[in-house]
Design an enzyme around this catalytic site. Structure first.
Site, PDB file in Angstrom:
ATOM      1  N   CYS A 112      41.722  42.292  45.695  1.00  0.00           N
ATOM      2  CA  CYS A 112      42.463  42.009  44.452  1.00  0.00           C
ATOM      3  C   CYS A 112      43.917  41.806  44.852  1.00  0.00           C
ATOM      4  CB  CYS A 112      42.306  43.164  43.467  1.00  0.00           C
ATOM      5  SG  CYS A 112      40.586  43.680  43.193  1.00  0.00           S
ATOM      6  N   SER A 113      44.242  40.656  45.422  1.00  0.00           N
ATOM      7  CA  SER A 113      45.376  40.539  46.322  1.00  0.00           C
ATOM      8  C   SER A 113      46.694  40.111  45.696  1.00  0.00           C
ATOM      9  CB  SER A 113      45.022  39.558  47.442  1.00  0.00           C
ATOM     10  OG  SER A 113      45.969  39.591  48.463  1.00  0.00           O
ATOM     11  N   ALA A 114      46.669  39.321  44.629  1.00  0.00           N
ATOM     12  CA  ALA A 114      47.924  38.783  44.069  1.00  0.00           C
ATOM     13  C   ALA A 114      48.820  39.917  43.561  1.00  0.00           C
ATOM     14  CB  ALA A 114      47.617  37.808  42.938  1.00  0.00           C
ATOM     15  N   GLY A 116      50.560  39.508  46.487  1.00  0.00           N
ATOM     16  CA  GLY A 116      50.553  39.388  47.936  1.00  0.00           C
ATOM     17  C   GLY A 116      51.243  40.483  48.712  1.00  0.00           C
ATOM     18  N   GLY A 117      51.649  41.558  48.057  1.00  0.00           N
ATOM     19  CA  GLY A 117      52.339  42.639  48.756  1.00  0.00           C
ATOM     20  C   GLY A 117      51.509  43.235  49.873  1.00  0.00           C
ATOM     21  N   LYS A 118      50.292  43.659  49.549  1.00  0.00           N
ATOM     22  CA  LYS A 118      49.446  44.289  50.574  1.00  0.00           C
ATOM     23  C   LYS A 118      48.899  43.265  51.551  1.00  0.00           C
ATOM     24  CE  LYS A 118      48.348  48.301  47.738  1.00  0.00           C
ATOM     25  NZ  LYS A 118      49.277  47.893  46.656  1.00  0.00           N
ATOM     26  N   ASP A 163      35.433  35.681  42.026  1.00  0.00           N
ATOM     27  CA  ASP A 163      35.040  36.969  41.484  1.00  0.00           C
ATOM     28  C   ASP A 163      34.673  37.873  42.664  1.00  0.00           C
ATOM     29  OD1 ASP A 163      32.847  38.960  40.494  1.00  0.00           O
ATOM     30  OD2 ASP A 163      33.812  38.231  38.662  1.00  0.00           O
ATOM     31  N   CYS A 233      47.768  51.997  40.606  1.00  0.00           N
ATOM     32  CA  CYS A 233      49.092  52.466  40.184  1.00  0.00           C
ATOM     33  C   CYS A 233      48.925  53.257  38.895  1.00  0.00           C
ATOM     34  CB  CYS A 233      50.071  51.307  40.024  1.00  0.00           C
ATOM     35  SG  CYS A 233      49.532  50.013  38.899  1.00  0.00           S
TER      36      CYS A 233
END
Length: 455
Positions: A112-114, A116-118, A163, A233
């Site tokens: 669940c990347s956007a 892009g921090g991680k 997905d 979070c």
């Protein structure tokens, strides 16, 4: 603001004997917020250009700033020299290093990347020869994810727009899966007061159910002995420790303990059923926002995906053309959506496999469009860490660079330079994009969709 904090959430937190109610309320009443960045190790620049306060102790290359700058007006930000990331979520760097997942090449998934921090963190801390797949289900957010990874400049990355269930078609493929799950967002209350009005017990329940669906539909993609980094979070146990217990119950996973220095202020917790180690970040204890994470290892036997059985289609891309623009050591070129890309040769079969089961937004580094026997270079190539260093360049001062980033005509001073053809524009030694010098003018090739507003 303390009277706005959800009563149900605070009441639940007060059940934890380690929870300091007064300090928690006080920090949410305090409008002072931290600003932090993480440096791109492949793009060297003068760190004194950032107003650095001190290091983030759990992340190499992470720094607190004395004050938050206007990132939009910093060319180094647009060049991908650093990423503005919340400090607590940089703990992933510590996990990767302690598990020694950075000492040899691995396949990693950021599910669940956007924005892009991680993903950029993984792309910095993992071994240079690793493969990173960064996925985002929402199309518009996948585009932002792609742009941020392009700025980071590495070619060993695939961006997908799927997905999470699609990854069940890649069983046992990844050594590491990062699942930063969508959540109710209570950890952002200090940073974003508007999030308070959106919080509810019902939403916590919905998020918990969604988290379980995401994990259940994709967990098979982690190989036996592979790791899962789960994070939110949120402060809610239903989205955190309870999910960890459910994962252990359901998927042959065992909890992994990470060493935490007591001076960091991170609160170590245990899940109710299995006493699984988890880590909570509270803004009154750390210089950062609310965050939760846990690490698990897959112990059950997982059938693997046979990458080598995937047929690689005949490659008609002009390999010699790519080598004129980019360092092709250990890489090959291929045509993707009619554009020339480069990608690590060792993962050629992997890319063929990923293309068969996923919708890919980007793969490797796009270097340009083939026109006859020549190439119209892409903006991605300008930001790439593999661009040839002998390509002509023009150094711009801050004023001219901001003009360039607004996609406006460059000054007459710049126009009088002895230039011809495709030229890289550079600021403080870092590449930012292309111009093309014609007989009577200079064309600005900064992407229209990326141009900055007149701030």
């Amino acid at each position: 603001m303390s009277n706005k904090l959800p009563v149900d959430l605070v009441r639940h937190l007060q059940g934890d004997p380690q929870f300091d109610y007064n300090a928690f309320v006080s920090i949410h009443d305090n409008e002072q917020k931290t600003s932090s960045v993480r440096i791109n190790p492949k793009k060297r620049f003068d760190l004194s250009l950032l107003d650095i306060d001190k290091n983030i102790p759990w992340c190499e290359g992470g720094f607190y700033l004395n004050k938050r700058p206007v990132f939009t007006l910093d060319p180094l930000f647009h060049a991908g020299c650093y990423y503005s990331q919340e400090a607590s979520s940089m703990f992933l760097d510590q996990v990767v290093r302690q598990l020694k997942l950075n000492v040899a090449p691995i396949r990693a998934l950021d599910l669940c990347s956007a924005p892009g921090g991680k993903a950029t963190l993984l792309n910095a801390v993992l071994h240079d020869d690793s493969l990173l797949v960064a996925n985002e289900i929402i199309k518009s957010r996948a585009a932002i994810l792609r742009d941020n990874l392009v700025k980071w400049g590495n070619s060993n990355v695939v961006v997908s727009n799927n997905d999470p269930a699609a990854f069940s078609r890649l069983p046992g493929y990844f050594d590491l899966a990062v699942i930063d799950a969508p959540c109710s967002g209570s950890g952002m209350f200090h940073k974003d007061h508007d999030a308070i009005d959106e919080w509810s017990i019902a939403n916590v329940k919905l998020c918990s159910e969604r988290q379980q669906r995401i994990i259940a539909s994709s967990i098979a993609t982690v190989k036996t002995g592979g790791y899962v980094f789960y994070s939110t979070c949120s402060y809610s146990q239903e989205e955190n420790e309870d999910i960890v217990d459910w994962m252990i119950d359901t998927f042959d996973l065992e909890p992994i303990t990470v060493s935490v220095d007591s001076s960091w202020g991170i609160q170590e917790t245990l899940s109710k059923k299995y006493n699984a180690a988890s880590y909570r970040f509270y803004p009154h204890k750390v210089s950062g926002e609310g965050f939760f994470c846990a690490v698990l290892r897959k112990t059950g036997l997982q059938e693997g995906f046979a990458v080598k059985k995937i047929k690689v289609e005949k490659n008609n891309a002009p390999q010699s053309l790519a080598s004129k623009w980019a360092d092709m050591s250990g890489h090959y070129s291929f045509l993707y959506h009619d554009l020339l890309h480069i990608f690590p040769s060792v993962y050629e079969h992997d890319l063929a496999a990923l293309q068969k089961v996923l919708y890919l937004k980007n793969a490797g580094t796009e270097i340009g469009r083939v026109v006859g026997n020549d190439l119209v270079p892409s903006h991605d190539l300008a930001l790439s860490n593999r661009i040839h260093k002998d390509i002509p360049f023009l150094n711009l001062n801050l004023e001219d660079m901001l003009t360039y980033l607004r996609k406006e005509s460059l000054s007459t001073t710049v126009n009088r330079e002895e230039l011809k053809g495709w030229i890289i524009v550079r600021y403080k030694g870092v590449d930012l994009g292309w111009i093309k010098a014609m007989t009577n003018r200079i064309n600005n090739y900064y992407p229209k969709e990326a141009r900055i507003a007149n701030l």
